[in-house]
Design a protein around this motif. Structure first.
Motif, PDB file in Angstrom:
ATOM      1  N   ASP A 262      -1.300   5.958  -5.584  1.00  5.91           N
ATOM      2  CA  ASP A 262      -2.381   6.914  -5.844  1.00  5.91           C
ATOM      3  C   ASP A 262      -1.905   7.944  -6.863  1.00  5.91           C
ATOM      4  OD1 ASP A 262      -4.094   6.019  -3.460  1.00  5.91           O
ATOM      5  OD2 ASP A 262      -2.178   6.530  -2.513  1.00  5.91           O
TER       6      ASP A 262
ATOM      7  N   ILE B 103      -4.144  -5.676   0.410  1.00  9.28           N
ATOM      8  CA  ILE B 103      -3.318  -4.476   0.303  1.00  9.28           C
ATOM      9  C   ILE B 103      -2.868  -4.107   1.715  1.00  9.28           C
ATOM     10  CG2 ILE B 103      -3.338  -2.036  -0.407  1.00  9.28           C
ATOM     11  CD1 ILE B 103      -5.629  -2.823  -2.417  1.00  9.28           C
TER      12      ILE B 103
ATOM     13  N   LYS C 281      -7.095   8.993  -8.158  1.00 13.36           N
ATOM     14  CA  LYS C 281      -7.654   9.809  -7.061  1.00 13.36           C
ATOM     15  C   LYS C 281      -8.471  10.949  -7.678  1.00 13.36           C
ATOM     16  CE  LYS C 281      -6.532   8.390  -2.892  1.00 13.36           C
ATOM     17  NZ  LYS C 281      -7.594   7.550  -2.364  1.00 13.36           N
TER      18      LYS C 281
ATOM     19  N   ASN D  61      -1.276  -1.671  -8.999  1.00 12.63           N
ATOM     20  CA  ASN D  61      -2.635  -1.148  -8.841  1.00 12.63           C
ATOM     21  C   ASN D  61      -2.553   0.380  -8.801  1.00 12.63           C
ATOM     22  OD1 ASN D  61      -4.949  -1.168  -5.986  1.00 12.63           O
ATOM     23  ND2 ASN D  61      -5.301  -0.531  -8.088  1.00 12.63           N
TER      24      ASN D  61
ATOM     25  N   PHE E 243     -12.435   5.202  -6.271  1.00 14.45           N
ATOM     26  CA  PHE E 243     -13.735   5.348  -5.607  1.00 14.45           C
ATOM     27  C   PHE E 243     -14.733   5.989  -6.577  1.00 14.45           C
ATOM     28  CE2 PHE E 243     -10.952   5.137  -1.838  1.00 14.45           C
ATOM     29  CZ  PHE E 243     -11.646   4.209  -1.068  1.00 14.45           C
TER      30      PHE E 243
ATOM     31  N   TYR F 234      -8.488  -3.797   1.532  1.00 15.59           N
ATOM     32  CA  TYR F 234      -7.484  -2.915   2.122  1.00 15.59           C
ATOM     33  C   TYR F 234      -7.964  -2.489   3.504  1.00 15.59           C
ATOM     34  CZ  TYR F 234     -10.518   1.116   1.313  1.00 15.59           C
ATOM     35  OH  TYR F 234     -11.574   1.994   1.351  1.00 15.59           O
TER      36      TYR F 234
ATOM     37  N   HIS G  35       0.827  -1.213   0.000  1.00 15.47           N
ATOM     38  CA  HIS G  35       0.000   0.000   0.000  1.00 15.47           C
ATOM     39  C   HIS G  35       0.858   1.260   0.000  1.00 15.47           C
ATOM     40  CE1 HIS G  35      -3.095   2.642   2.215  1.00 15.47           C
ATOM     41  NE2 HIS G  35      -3.567   2.451   0.996  1.00 15.47           N
ATOM     42  N   ARG G  36       0.755   2.050  -1.056  1.00 18.85           N
ATOM     43  CA  ARG G  36       1.594   3.250  -1.234  1.00 18.85           C
ATOM     44  C   ARG G  36       3.082   2.856  -1.122  1.00 18.85           C
ATOM     45  NH1 ARG G  36      -1.808   7.192   3.013  1.00 18.85           N
ATOM     46  NH2 ARG G  36      -3.854   6.324   2.503  1.00 18.85           N
TER      47      ARG G  36
ATOM     48  N   HIS H  37      -1.049  10.777  -2.493  1.00 17.37           N
ATOM     49  CA  HIS H  37      -2.365  10.370  -1.999  1.00 17.37           C
ATOM     50  C   HIS H  37      -3.349  11.525  -1.826  1.00 17.37           C
ATOM     51  CE1 HIS H  37      -5.370   9.396   1.104  1.00 17.37           C
ATOM     52  NE2 HIS H  37      -5.389   8.203   0.525  1.00 17.37           N
TER      53      HIS H  37
ATOM     54  N   LEU I  35     -13.248   0.616  -5.791  1.00 15.11           N
ATOM     55  CA  LEU I  35     -12.972   0.737  -4.362  1.00 15.11           C
ATOM     56  C   LEU I  35     -14.285   1.097  -3.674  1.00 15.11           C
ATOM     57  CD1 LEU I  35      -9.647   2.725  -4.602  1.00 15.11           C
ATOM     58  CD2 LEU I  35      -9.959   0.738  -3.093  1.00 15.11           C
TER      59      LEU I  35
ATOM     60  N   GLU J 136      -4.406   3.579  -8.351  1.00 15.16           N
ATOM     61  CA  GLU J 136      -5.661   4.154  -7.862  1.00 15.16           C
ATOM     62  C   GLU J 136      -5.793   5.571  -8.398  1.00 15.16           C
ATOM     63  OE1 GLU J 136      -6.341   4.410  -3.584  1.00 15.16           O
ATOM     64  OE2 GLU J 136      -8.121   5.636  -3.965  1.00 15.16           O
TER      65      GLU J 136
ATOM     66  N   GLU K 221       0.402  -0.857  -4.710  1.00 15.83           N
ATOM     67  CA  GLU K 221      -0.722   0.073  -4.881  1.00 15.83           C
ATOM     68  C   GLU K 221      -0.185   1.472  -4.729  1.00 15.83           C
ATOM     69  OE1 GLU K 221      -4.218   2.568  -3.301  1.00 15.83           O
ATOM     70  OE2 GLU K 221      -2.175   2.314  -2.535  1.00 15.83           O
TER      71      GLU K 221
HETATM   72  O1  G3P Z   1      -6.462   1.244  -2.835  1.00 15.28           O
HETATM   73  C1  G3P Z   1      -6.684   0.938  -1.490  1.00 15.28           C
HETATM   74  C2  G3P Z   1      -6.609   2.166  -0.632  1.00 15.28           C
HETATM   75  O2  G3P Z   1      -5.435   2.854  -0.937  1.00 15.28           O
HETATM   76  C3  G3P Z   1      -7.791   3.079  -0.797  1.00 15.28           C
HETATM   77  O3  G3P Z   1      -7.813   4.125   0.120  1.00 15.28           O
HETATM   78  O4  G3P Z   1      -7.302   6.384   0.929  1.00 15.28           O
HETATM   79  O5  G3P Z   1      -5.594   4.584   1.158  1.00 15.28           O
HETATM   80  O6  G3P Z   1      -6.110   5.552  -1.068  1.00 15.28           O
HETATM   81  P1  G3P Z   1      -6.649   5.199   0.290  1.00 15.28           P
END
Ligand code: G3P
Ligand code: MG
Length: 242
Positions: free
Chosen positions: A38, A228, A112, A108, A143, A208, A9-10, A51, A163, A110, A36
């Motif tokens: 953003d 994640i 934003k 992945n 999202f 996640y 994650h990140r 993010h 998401l 994401e 993953e």
């Molecule tokens: O992609 C999973 C997670 O990263 C989604 O929420 O706010 O951490 O980007 P957030």
């Protein structure tokens, strides 16, 4: 080895400055199967890896990402909460793709685009993925599910995954309805029977953010498609038991 893939994650955000190259390098070194990250757009339309819509929390800059050019963003330090790692820049998405091209990890991305819609972001990101010929290794999530439908229409060969944070009724039906092959719920919105049935229906489930050992173990034991986590090294270690 268990079948559950581990997505960092990140990057390895639990131990390194989130969404920076050093964090992605750590995820690769830890043995993660995927990363993953953003993505937002700079003022001049460059996809950048960060993010928050605002720079304030993770960098030494202020204000919105969308109001600075790539040149301005690339001079900031994105490592302010992790001084021991020195200065680490906001990566351009292109830099991360170039780095991952030389590995076999999945990515992945994401989008934003829930607060600011960043018109044209889908087209730009997809063109970049295609130029690297990485379509098979990418999952686009957001999202903003309208954006995911737009992605699916532009590039049906690239996997998409919605998401979501709240419980959905038969989320595999919803995923299929928007052209998605996966779903990325908050673990709070994904009780075990929902995960199991979604996978039986052919939808990959990657919840996640799984940082707790007991939760990791329960997902390994049901062979959840992936999860994640901020702690890929810890997850890889625990997976050795399965
Ligand atoms: O992609 C999973 C997670 O990263 C989604 O929420 O706010 O951490 O980007 P957030
Ligand atoms: Mg994210």
């Amino acid at each position: 080895m268990g079948k559950t893939a581990i997505f960092a994650h990140r990057g390895s955000a639990g131990t390194h400055p989130e969404n920076t190259m050093i964090s992605f390098e750590e995820a690769v070194a830890a043995g993660a199967d995927g990363i993953e990250l953003d993505v937002q757009l700079s003022k001049d339309g460059v996809p950048v890896v960060i993010h928050d819509e605002k720079l304030n929390r993770t960098t030494d800059g202020k204000g919105y990402v969308k109001d600075l050019t790539w040149k301005e963003l690339s001079s900031l330090n994105a490592s302010v909460a992790h001084k021991k790692f020195g200065i680490n820049r906001i990566p351009a998405l292109e830099e991360v793709l170039r780095f991952l091209k030389g590995t076999n990890l999945q990515l992945n991305i994401e989008l934003k685009n829930g607060v600011f819609l960043y018109p044209g972001m889908e087209e730009t990101v997809i063109a970049m993925i295609r130029s690297f010929k990485m379509e098979e290794r990418i999952i686009l999530s957001s999202f903003n599910h309208y954006s995911l439908v737009h992605c699916f229409r532009l590039a049906p060969e690239i996997e998409t995954a919605p998401l979501y944070r709240d419980g959905l009724y038969m989320p595999w039906v919803y995923a299929r309805a928007i052209g998605a092959k996966g779903m990325h719920p908050s673990i709070k919105a994904a009780p075990e029977p929902i995960i199991v049935q979604a996978m039986a229906e052919g939808i990959a489930v990657r919840p996640y953010t799984i940082n707790d050992e007991a939760m990791m173990r329960s997902l390994f034991s049901i062979e959840c498609s992936a999860f994640i986590t901020d702690y890929p090294k810890k997850a890889v270690q625990i997976r050795k038991d399965y």
